[in-house]
Each structure stands twice: as structure tokens, then as C-alpha cells.
Design an enzyme around this catalytic site. Structure first.
Site, short mmCIF file in Angstrom:
data_model
loop_
_atom_site.label_atom_id
_atom_site.label_comp_id
_atom_site.label_asym_id
_atom_site.label_seq_id
_atom_site.Cartn_x
_atom_site.Cartn_y
_atom_site.Cartn_z
N TRP A 140 1.02 -1.14 -0.03
CA TRP A 140 -0.04 -0.14 0.09
C TRP A 140 0.92 1.15 0.04
CZ3 TRP A 140 -1.99 2.65 5.02
CH2 TRP A 140 -2.87 3.72 4.56
N ASP A 221 -0.36 -5.29 9.52
CA ASP A 221 -1.54 -4.47 9.08
C ASP A 221 -2.95 -5.30 8.44
OD1 ASP A 221 -3.02 -2.17 8.02
OD2 ASP A 221 -1.69 -1.58 6.30
N LYS A 257 -13.44 -1.49 5.31
CA LYS A 257 -13.79 -2.55 4.34
C LYS A 257 -15.01 -3.64 4.87
CE LYS A 257 -10.25 -1.19 2.03
NZ LYS A 257 -9.71 0.14 2.43
#
Length: 402
Positions: A140, A221, A257
Site C-alpha cells: 500500500w 496491517d 472494508k
């Protein structure tokens, strides 16, 4: 006369590539366009989907006569942070039972990454000349800025192998074994962003062994728990295995999400300490850092998630919503694979489409300097325009072209 600051020496920063692409997508009048940039779920009409359980929880909150708008504690809503820790670490987590987990509410996963990085920058004992964090190549894109901004140098470790369209496992292991002792490695807990390539459970075990052998620190993460496979426990397996093995670690957690709360910025940072005393010291410092930056976290999103996590009936409904999203993405992968192999007879091996997991899949296009890729394909009517950002990602969302 002393001249006042005019900021003429401030360089103009480039716009964020993802949000620049989204703005261009919205302005583009071309009818057959698909945005493959921002990692956000869409329904069959390419519209945002508000989870039914979120609507229900919001209604409950709105009708609660005791609801107020007072400040939350600095470290967040306790009913949220404790339930969030159990969600990612497991109800029977030895670290939770032993009082070794410090949990702090954050501004979604980004805030968790930042707070975790800031804490390491202040208190982690890096080896001499090794004030670095190892990030997967690719990762990311915001990871680079997050660590750079707190004075930790981002370096990369091999992760994605374009030749196999899979995990570069042996080079990854070699880096773990050759990195200086006590190095920090950022790991994606599941549904790797942006490749969709995850280690197997056996490979995770070897990764944990290498980290323990060299005294490294695991910086997890986790932005897609439940969203990857549709199973919350399955997607948390690597994190829980590392805790069980005693790997020094922290976990960044996001509900953007899996709860569809993108704009509400609901997240948490969990630091697993070696003892309750260490956990208390860690919490005291995280509280100081958080106080200086956001003072108190926002309450609405945390209250919604807390309500869902702490009510068995609502939790089961949330699990169904998660399976709806994850199942649809998995079905889309299967359908795309079928179209390419059976219907269109596309040359090459396309098994990576169904082997990868989550919202992203690796794809290689020749993209113009405008950031657009126009293509014509059998079965598609006319030309289609794709909005892409630099890097090997494709977002599995939206309807199939007619």
C-alpha cells in the site's frame, strides 16, 4: 523591516495518485468507464453498499435516549477496543487473558499505522544504522509516507514474483534471515494490498520462525479481516498464530472494508506486550501520543461497531453481510476466470485470478502517461476506458461489461 513568511519556498507536492484518479473518473463523461483505483466495495450497479447491519445499528443508536456527544476517553471507546481486540486476536487469546494487550482506538487503519509507527520511532530500540522498516514490494503506497514522516526509513523486501504471478517466498525468507537483528517487518495479515497474494499457513509458520530466530518485530496491517475469505477467524489466522508463538508484534486494524464504514474512520491499534506491566507502560505512552494529535477519537463509527461486536444477534447478521461481499468477489473471480479460459479462449494461464484473494489482483497493462488504459476485447461492445494507478493492482468490483 523583517519580511513576513510568504511560503514561496514551499515546493508544490504532487496530488495523491488514487484520489486524483477518482476525481478524473468522476469528471470523465465517457460512458463505458471503470474505476480500478480506490479499494472500496461496489454492488452490481457500481454503487456503494451500506451494510444492512450498519443501518440497523445506526437506527438503534439514534433511538437510544442515553446517547450523548461527550468526549470519548483518549484511548477510545472501551467497549469497542476490547471487542476489536478479541475479534482480531481471538476470544481465547492467551495475550488477552494474561493482560498483555494494549488497545487504542485510531482514525481507521491509517491512523493505526501512523500511531504504531510513531510509537516505534520513539521507543523501539533499532540496531545501529538500522532505523528502518521493511515493506513488501509492492505494498500500500501510503506505508512509505507514514514511516518516512516519523523518521523511519522504508526499505523493501521481495514479495511478488511477476513470473509466477505469486509469492516470491524464498527471496522473502532470505531477506528475513539476512536482515540485521531486531529489524521491523510490516506484514499484511490477509488479502495483500495490492497483489492479492497471501502466504500459505505453512509459509506463515516459516516466516514466524525466521522472525523469532533474528529477534525481528512484526508490524501487522489488517485491513480486510473477513473481507478476504468471508470468514473472520480464517482471515485472522496468521495474526493469532504469531501471538501463539510469542512473536513480538503489534496489529493495525480497520473496519472500513468489512463494515463498509469507509468515511467514519474506525480502527484500532493493538500492541502485544511480553507482560501486563509492559502493556501498561505502552498504553501510557500511546495515550500521550494520541492526546497530542487527535485528543479524543470520534464516537459514531466506534459506537456502531461496538454495538455489532457485543451483541450476538447483530454479530451474526454482520457475518452474513461480510459473506455477501466476500462471496460476491470470489464469484466474480471465478466468472472472470471462466470467461477468459472457456468463453474467450484467452492465451496463457489465468489461474492466478482464482488463486489470489480479496479485492485486488495483479495485472499488467501498458498505460499512457494520462493514467488511462483503453482496450478493446472480444465480447465487449466498443472501447472501454480503465482508470488505473501505477502498480500491479486491479480492483474486483462493479458489473461485468455487457
Amino acid at each position: 523591516m523583517v519580511q513576513a513568511e510568504s511560503w514561496e519556498q514551499v515546493p508544490l507536492a504532487p496530488p495523491d495518485s488514487i484520489f486524483k484518479l477518482t476525481a478524473a473518473y468522476k469528471e470523465d463523461t465517457f460512458p463505458q468507464k471503470i474505476n480500478l483505483g480506490v479499494g472500496a466495495y461496489r454492488d452490481n450497479e457500481d454503487k456503494p453498499w451500506v451494510l444492512p447491519i450498519v443501518k440497523k445499528a445506526t437506527e438503534i443508536l439514534l433511538n437510544d435516549p442515553n446517547l450523548d456527544h461527550e468526549y470519548l476517553p483518549i484511548t477510545g471507546l472501551p467497549s469497542f477496543t476490547s471487542a476489536a481486540a478479541k475479534l482480531i486476536l481471538g476470544e481465547d487469546s492467551p495475550a488477552i487473558k494474561e493482560g498483555r494487550v494494549t488497545s487504542v482506538q485510531t482514525i481507521s487503519g491509517t491512523g493505526a499505522n501512523h500511531l504504531g509507527a510513531l510509537f516505534l520511532s520513539r521507543f523501539y530500540t533499532f540496531g545501529e544504522g538500522n532505523r528502518k522498516v521493511y515493506l513488501s514490494n509492492p505494498t500500500w503506497v501510503n506505508h512509505f509516507a507514514i514511516f518516512s514522516n516519523v523518521g523511519i526509513e522504508p526499505v523493501t523486501y521481495p514479495y511478488y514474483d511477476p513470473k509466477t504471478i505469486g509469492l516470491a517466498f524464498e527471496p522473502f525468507l532470505d531477506t528475513l534471515r539476512s536482515a540485521p537483528p531486531r529489524s521491523v517487518f510490516l506484514l499484511h495479515a490477509c488479502a495483500h494490498n495490492p497483489t492479492g497474494v497471501d502466504p500459505t499457513r505453512e509459509q506463515w509458520g516459516q516466516i514466524a520462525d525466521a522472525i523469532l530466530e533474528k529477534g525481528h518485530y512484526a508490524f501487522f496491517d489488517c485491513a480486510y479481516q473477513g473481507f478476504a475469505s468471508g470468514d473472520l477467524d480464517n482471515d485472522a489466522w496468521a495474526v493469532r498464530e504469531f501471538v501463539k508463538r510469542g512473536v513480538p508484534m503489534l496489529v493495525c486494524q480497520s473496519f472500513a472494508k468489512n463494515a463498509g464504514l469507509y468515511g467514519e474512520r474506525v480502527g484500532a491499534l493493538h500492541v502485544v506486550a511480553p507482560s501486563p506491566e509492559a502493556a501498561n507502560r505502552v498504553k501510557s505512552q500511546l495515550s500521550v501520543l494520541s492526546r497530542s494529535e487527535i485528543s479524543n477519537p470520534p464516537s459514531y463509527g466506534a459506537r456502531v461497531v461496538s454495538l455489532i461486536l457485543n451483541d450476538s444477534t447483530l454479530f451474526q447478521e454482520w457475518q452474513r453481510d461480510i459473506k455477501t461481499m466476500a462471496g460476491r468477489i470470489i464469484d466474480m473471480r471465478k466468472e472472470l476466470h471462466r470467461l477468459l479460459t472457456e468463453e474467450l479462449k484467452t492465451p496463457g494461464n489465468w489461474d492466478h485470478i482464482v488463486n489470489q484473494i480479496g479485492m485486488f489482483r495483479s495485472v499488467q497493462f501498458a498505460v499512457s502517461n494520462t493514467g488511462h488504459c483503453s482496450f478493446a476485447a472480444p465480447g465487449c461492445h466498443g472501447e472501454w476506458k480503465l482508470g488505473l494507478i501505477a502498480g500491479p493492482l486491479m480492483l474486483s468490483k462493479g458489473p461485468r461489461p455487457p
